[in-house]
Design an enzyme around this catalytic site. Structure first.
Site, PDB file in Angstrom:
ATOM      1  N   LYS A 139     -49.049 -18.436  61.090  1.00 24.06           N
ATOM      2  CA  LYS A 139     -49.752 -18.491  59.804  1.00 24.06           C
ATOM      3  C   LYS A 139     -50.594 -19.751  59.744  1.00 24.06           C
ATOM      4  O   LYS A 139     -50.065 -20.865  59.763  1.00 24.06           O
ATOM      5  CB  LYS A 139     -48.758 -18.528  58.642  1.00 24.06           C
ATOM      6  CG  LYS A 139     -49.457 -18.343  57.300  1.00 24.06           C
ATOM      7  CD  LYS A 139     -48.565 -18.639  56.114  1.00 24.06           C
ATOM      8  CE  LYS A 139     -48.611 -20.070  55.677  1.00 24.06           C
ATOM      9  NZ  LYS A 139     -49.934 -20.554  55.260  1.00 24.06           N
ATOM     10  N   GLU A 191     -42.435 -30.927  61.685  1.00 23.52           N
ATOM     11  CA  GLU A 191     -43.291 -32.093  61.847  1.00 23.52           C
ATOM     12  C   GLU A 191     -43.848 -32.393  60.465  1.00 23.52           C
ATOM     13  O   GLU A 191     -44.689 -31.648  59.965  1.00 23.52           O
ATOM     14  CB  GLU A 191     -44.376 -31.742  62.872  1.00 23.52           C
ATOM     15  CG  GLU A 191     -44.901 -32.941  63.595  1.00 23.52           C
ATOM     16  CD  GLU A 191     -46.110 -33.465  62.902  1.00 23.52           C
ATOM     17  OE1 GLU A 191     -45.918 -34.358  62.032  1.00 23.52           O
ATOM     18  OE2 GLU A 191     -47.211 -33.010  63.198  1.00 23.52           O
ATOM     19  N   CYS A 229     -50.707 -37.216  59.361  1.00 24.02           N
ATOM     20  CA  CYS A 229     -49.320 -37.583  59.072  1.00 24.02           C
ATOM     21  C   CYS A 229     -48.984 -38.935  59.688  1.00 24.02           C
ATOM     22  O   CYS A 229     -48.080 -39.607  59.227  1.00 24.02           O
ATOM     23  CB  CYS A 229     -48.377 -36.505  59.569  1.00 24.02           C
ATOM     24  SG  CYS A 229     -48.654 -36.073  61.259  1.00 24.02           S
ATOM     25  N   GLU A 248     -46.380 -40.700  50.413  1.00 26.99           N
ATOM     26  CA  GLU A 248     -47.489 -40.346  51.297  1.00 26.99           C
ATOM     27  C   GLU A 248     -48.704 -39.961  50.440  1.00 26.99           C
ATOM     28  O   GLU A 248     -48.618 -39.039  49.623  1.00 26.99           O
ATOM     29  CB  GLU A 248     -47.090 -39.161  52.194  1.00 26.99           C
ATOM     30  CG  GLU A 248     -48.161 -38.799  53.192  1.00 26.99           C
ATOM     31  CD  GLU A 248     -47.718 -37.716  54.175  1.00 26.99           C
ATOM     32  OE1 GLU A 248     -47.207 -36.676  53.739  1.00 26.99           O
ATOM     33  OE2 GLU A 248     -47.890 -37.928  55.390  1.00 26.99           O
TER      34      GLU A 248
HETATM   35  N1  LIG Z   1     -47.408 -33.470  58.416  1.00 25.81           N
HETATM   36  C1  LIG Z   1     -48.650 -33.098  58.218  1.00 25.81           C
HETATM   37  O1  LIG Z   1     -49.467 -33.099  59.143  1.00 25.81           O
HETATM   38  C2  LIG Z   1     -49.047 -32.593  56.853  1.00 25.81           C
HETATM   39  C3  LIG Z   1     -48.538 -33.152  55.705  1.00 25.81           C
HETATM   40  N2  LIG Z   1     -48.940 -32.694  54.490  1.00 25.81           N
HETATM   41  C4  LIG Z   1     -48.428 -33.387  53.291  1.00 25.81           C
HETATM   42  O2  LIG Z   1     -48.145 -32.435  52.293  1.00 25.81           O
HETATM   43  C5  LIG Z   1     -48.873 -32.732  51.099  1.00 25.81           C
HETATM   44  C6  LIG Z   1     -49.181 -31.465  50.380  1.00 25.81           C
HETATM   45  O3  LIG Z   1     -50.057 -30.625  51.128  1.00 25.81           O
HETATM   46  P1  LIG Z   1     -49.800 -29.052  51.103  1.00 25.81           P
HETATM   47  O4  LIG Z   1     -51.004 -28.344  51.573  1.00 25.81           O
HETATM   48  O5  LIG Z   1     -49.260 -28.689  49.753  1.00 25.81           O
HETATM   49  O6  LIG Z   1     -48.661 -28.921  52.226  1.00 25.81           O
HETATM   50  P2  LIG Z   1     -47.714 -27.722  52.554  1.00 25.81           P
HETATM   51  O7  LIG Z   1     -46.515 -28.264  53.217  1.00 25.81           O
HETATM   52  O8  LIG Z   1     -47.548 -26.876  51.336  1.00 25.81           O
HETATM   53  O9  LIG Z   1     -48.597 -26.837  53.588  1.00 25.81           O
HETATM   54  C7  LIG Z   1     -48.426 -26.802  54.978  1.00 25.81           C
HETATM   55  C8  LIG Z   1     -48.258 -25.359  55.421  1.00 25.81           C
HETATM   56  O10 LIG Z   1     -47.039 -24.856  54.885  1.00 25.81           O
HETATM   57  C9  LIG Z   1     -47.257 -23.604  54.252  1.00 25.81           C
HETATM   58  N3  LIG Z   1     -46.240 -23.393  53.217  1.00 25.81           N
HETATM   59  C10 LIG Z   1     -46.267 -23.775  51.908  1.00 25.81           C
HETATM   60  N4  LIG Z   1     -45.140 -23.378  51.291  1.00 25.81           N
HETATM   61  C11 LIG Z   1     -44.384 -22.726  52.195  1.00 25.81           C
HETATM   62  C12 LIG Z   1     -43.098 -22.088  52.166  1.00 25.81           C
HETATM   63  N5  LIG Z   1     -42.366 -22.018  51.041  1.00 25.81           N
HETATM   64  N6  LIG Z   1     -42.623 -21.543  53.309  1.00 25.81           N
HETATM   65  C13 LIG Z   1     -43.311 -21.598  54.454  1.00 25.81           C
HETATM   66  N7  LIG Z   1     -44.545 -22.175  54.543  1.00 25.81           N
HETATM   67  C14 LIG Z   1     -45.075 -22.733  53.433  1.00 25.81           C
HETATM   68  C15 LIG Z   1     -48.682 -23.725  53.750  1.00 25.81           C
HETATM   69  O11 LIG Z   1     -49.229 -22.452  53.446  1.00 25.81           O
HETATM   70  C16 LIG Z   1     -49.349 -24.404  54.936  1.00 25.81           C
HETATM   71  O12 LIG Z   1     -49.646 -23.464  55.945  1.00 25.81           O
HETATM   72  C17 LIG Z   1     -50.092 -33.512  51.584  1.00 25.81           C
HETATM   73  O13 LIG Z   1     -50.631 -34.306  50.585  1.00 25.81           O
HETATM   74  C18 LIG Z   1     -49.464 -34.320  52.679  1.00 25.81           C
HETATM   75  O14 LIG Z   1     -48.803 -35.419  52.110  1.00 25.81           O
HETATM   76  C19 LIG Z   1     -49.808 -31.649  54.371  1.00 25.81           C
HETATM   77  C20 LIG Z   1     -50.336 -31.052  55.480  1.00 25.81           C
HETATM   78  C21 LIG Z   1     -50.024 -31.513  56.814  1.00 25.81           C
HETATM   79  N1  BAL Z   2     -49.626 -33.442  62.287  1.00 21.81           N
HETATM   80  C1  BAL Z   2     -49.878 -34.088  63.546  1.00 21.81           C
HETATM   81  C2  BAL Z   2     -51.121 -34.890  63.586  1.00 21.81           C
HETATM   82  C3  BAL Z   2     -51.271 -35.780  62.410  1.00 21.81           C
HETATM   83  O1  BAL Z   2     -51.310 -35.306  61.261  1.00 21.81           O
HETATM   84  O2  BAL Z   2     -51.411 -36.967  62.611  1.00 21.81           O
END
Ligand SMILES: NC(=O)C1=CN([C@@H]2O[C@H](COP(=O)(O)OP(=O)(O)OC[C@H]3O[C@@H](n4cnc5c(N)ncnc54)[C@H](O)[C@@H]3O)[C@@H](O)[C@H]2O)C=CC1
Ligand code: BAL
Length: 501
Positions: free
Chosen positions: A193, A269, A303, A402
């Site tokens: 997804k 992650e 991240c 964050e």
């Molecule tokens: N570790 C990383 O690289 C990331 C961290 N984030 C953090 O999360 C914060 C919020 O961003 P969001 O877009 O709301 O993140 P999110 O965690 O909701 O989205 C990431 C993915 O998870 C999916 N998702 C959402 N709810 C889910 C569920 N119940 N079950 C399975 N999959 C689900 C989303 O559709 C998307 O594909 C950002 O401000 C940032 O702090 C967001 C994106 C990437």
């Molecule tokens: N999520 C791995 C790469 C990054 O956000 O830094």
């Protein structure tokens, strides 16, 4: 019949037309979702809708899992030799290279990434990842284990079967590469997804998956919302492993869904609040450039962003002066992701824009001083000025939550012991960056900081062969490198009796 969308790019950096299939990609074909929903895809540089693409539901996940299971049992998994899997991954990498500009253009359009940076880092990085795992595909092996004269014992590293992969919006292609590379190399089939807000490159990649020759059902791409498609993946009884990148909040839900369904293996992650620690003896110019890259790269939407910058008192003024100059330079080069002069683009969405601006207001009202920026840039799209907060302390929300935006918080420190304690005072543990010319101190502090990745005299550039993942609430398991292969295989121990009884 699912439709297509053609985008005409007439920009300084890229001219051309790119067509994508807007349906779901299940069993090697583009199909309409069972319930027929769509979502608008928005250009973050303008705030305007680009097109609408399909979104699935649980029923589409079920169909995708059926297709993936069938492929696993017939054409992939243990039925396809590793060398052939490697050839197909290499072919996919070659095709991606041939279409590099198209993919970079889609990523710039959909995510707001600076085109020239997306070309090198996001798409170039994905090509490298696919080639790296192509090389591993015929080298995944167990070992024989000496036990007793009458027994021959050995291990096999077998794929899980169908794996679920949930990808975020900050690096749509790169995170897809980190996930599909090791999963396919080890013989798993995939239900993936993309983030519902940045699906375009995943949809385009499905064409190349067909062209490369992957059998139908080996990779299935179901675009959709987290609470429907994402949740259905995490709860599915026939999915044996899920890899998730995203927020810590959703990471917890993924673990819970596993516990309440089939105890699928989960790798996570998640978020970070990584420290950048700068000692008095750091090489000033090198440090300033890396610290700026550490927080402002990808508009702070990483991240591993080094969002807490700890600066020792002797170098503080000199650092702040030069760091400000670099950040101002980025402010002057904020704008159209397709302009050759641009170095800083928009945040990905209105929601992320509002979230980051909320943190900036929180910082202003909470006693920190806006040293630079702190405002929206321009009056259309989701641009935020590179922002520096000084006079910060660790009790502030902006220094421990964050932000995921171009917002640096700067904190002065006196001693090594003090900064280690401050830097570790977080629930996150993804990364850290240390700057010093004293290599003993660099290594000592890198070891003392609680993080899955430590960069010394550089920051947040991953290497495909080096594992990546978090300590504490930043994650479980590792992506990249040989370590990722372990997270896509389960070990079978075989005991063969070679004795007379
Ligand atoms: N570790 C990383 O690289 C990331 C961290 N984030 C953090 O999360 C914060 C919020 O961003 P969001 O877009 O709301 O993140 P999110 O965690 O909701 O989205 C990431 C993915 O998870 C999916 N998702 C959402 N709810 C889910 C569920 N119940 N079950 C399975 N999959 C689900 C989303 O559709 C998307 O594909 C950002 O401000 C940032 O702090 C967001 C994106 C990437
Ligand atoms: N999520 C791995 C790469 C990054 O956000 O830094």
């Amino acid at each position: 019949m699912p439709g297509t969308y053609t985008h005409k790019f007439d920009t300084p950096a890229y001219k051309g037309e790119v067509t994508i299939n807007t349906g779901l990609f299940i069993g090697g074909k583009w199909v309409d979702p069972v319930e027929g929903g769509t979502i608008d895809v928005v250009n973050p540089a303008t705030g305007k809708v680009i097109t609408a693409v399909s979104v699935g539901t649980k029923q589409d996940v079920d169909l995708a899992v059926d297709a993936a299971k069938k492929a696993y049992k017939t054409t992939w998994g243990l039925h396809c030799p590793g060398a052939q899997r490697g050839r197909l991954l290499n072919k996919l990498a070659d095709l991606l290279e041939q279409h590099l500009d198209e993919f970079a253009a889609l990523e710039a359009l959909d995510v707001g990434k600076v085109f020239v940076k997306a070309r090198v880092s996001d798409i170039g990085g994905t090509i490298a990842t696919l080639r790296y795992y192509a090389g591993w595909a015929d080298k995944v092996q167990g070992k024989t284990i000496e036990t007793r004269e009458t027994k021959f014992a050995y291990t096999r590293h077998e794929p899980y079967g169908v794996v679920g992969q949930i990808v975020p919006w900050n690096f749509p292609m790169a995170m897809m590469g980190w996930k599909i590379g090791p999963a396919l190399a080890t013989g798993n089939t995939i239900v993936l997804k993309p983030s519902e807000i940045t699906p375009l490159t995943a949809l385009k990649l499905s064409e190349l998956i067909i062209e490369a020759g992957f059998p139908p059902g080996v990779v299935n791409i179901v675009n959709g919302y987290g609470h429907t498609v994402g949740q259905a993946i995490t709860e599915h009884p026939l999915i044996e492993k899920v890899a998730f990148t995203g927020s810590t909040l959703v990471g917890r839900k993924v673990l819970k869904a596993s516990a309440e369904s089939n105890l699928k293996v989960v790798t996570l992650e998640l978020g970070g609040k990584s420290p950048t620690v700068i000692f008095d003896d750091a090489a000033l110019d090198q440090t300033v450039n890396w610290a700026a890259f550490g927080i402002f790269f990808n508009m702070g939407q990483a991240c591993t962003a080094g969002s807490r910058i700890f600066v020792q008192e002797g170098i503080y003024d000199a650092f702040l002066e030069k760091f400000t100059v670099v950040a101002k330079g980025l402010t002057q080069k904020t704008g159209d992701p397709f302009s050759p002069d641009t170095e800083h683009g928009p945040q990905v969405s209105q929601i992320q824009f509002d979230r980051v601006m909320g943190y900036i207001d929180e910082g202003k009202n909470g006693g920190a001083k806006v040293h630079l920026g702190g405002e929206r840039h321009g009056n259309e799209g989701f641009f935020i000025q590179p922002t520096i907060f000084t006079d910060c302390n660790l009790d502030m929300k902006i220094t421990h939550e964050e932000i995921f935006g171009p917002v640096a918080t700067i904190i002065k420190f006196k001693t090594e012991e003090e900064v280690i304690e401050m830097a570790n005072n977080t629930t996150y543990g993804l990364a850290c960056n240390v700057f010093t010319q004293n290599i003993s101190r660099g290594i000592r502090v890198a070891h003392a900081l609680e993080a899955g990745s430590a960069w010394v005299n550089n920051a947040q550039v991953p290497e495909v062969g080096v594992p990546f993942g978090g300590y504490k609430q930043s994650g479980i398991g590792r992506e990249l490198g040989e370590y990722a292969l372990d997270t896509y295989t389960q070990v079978k121990a075989v005991h063969i009796n070679i004795g007379p009884n």
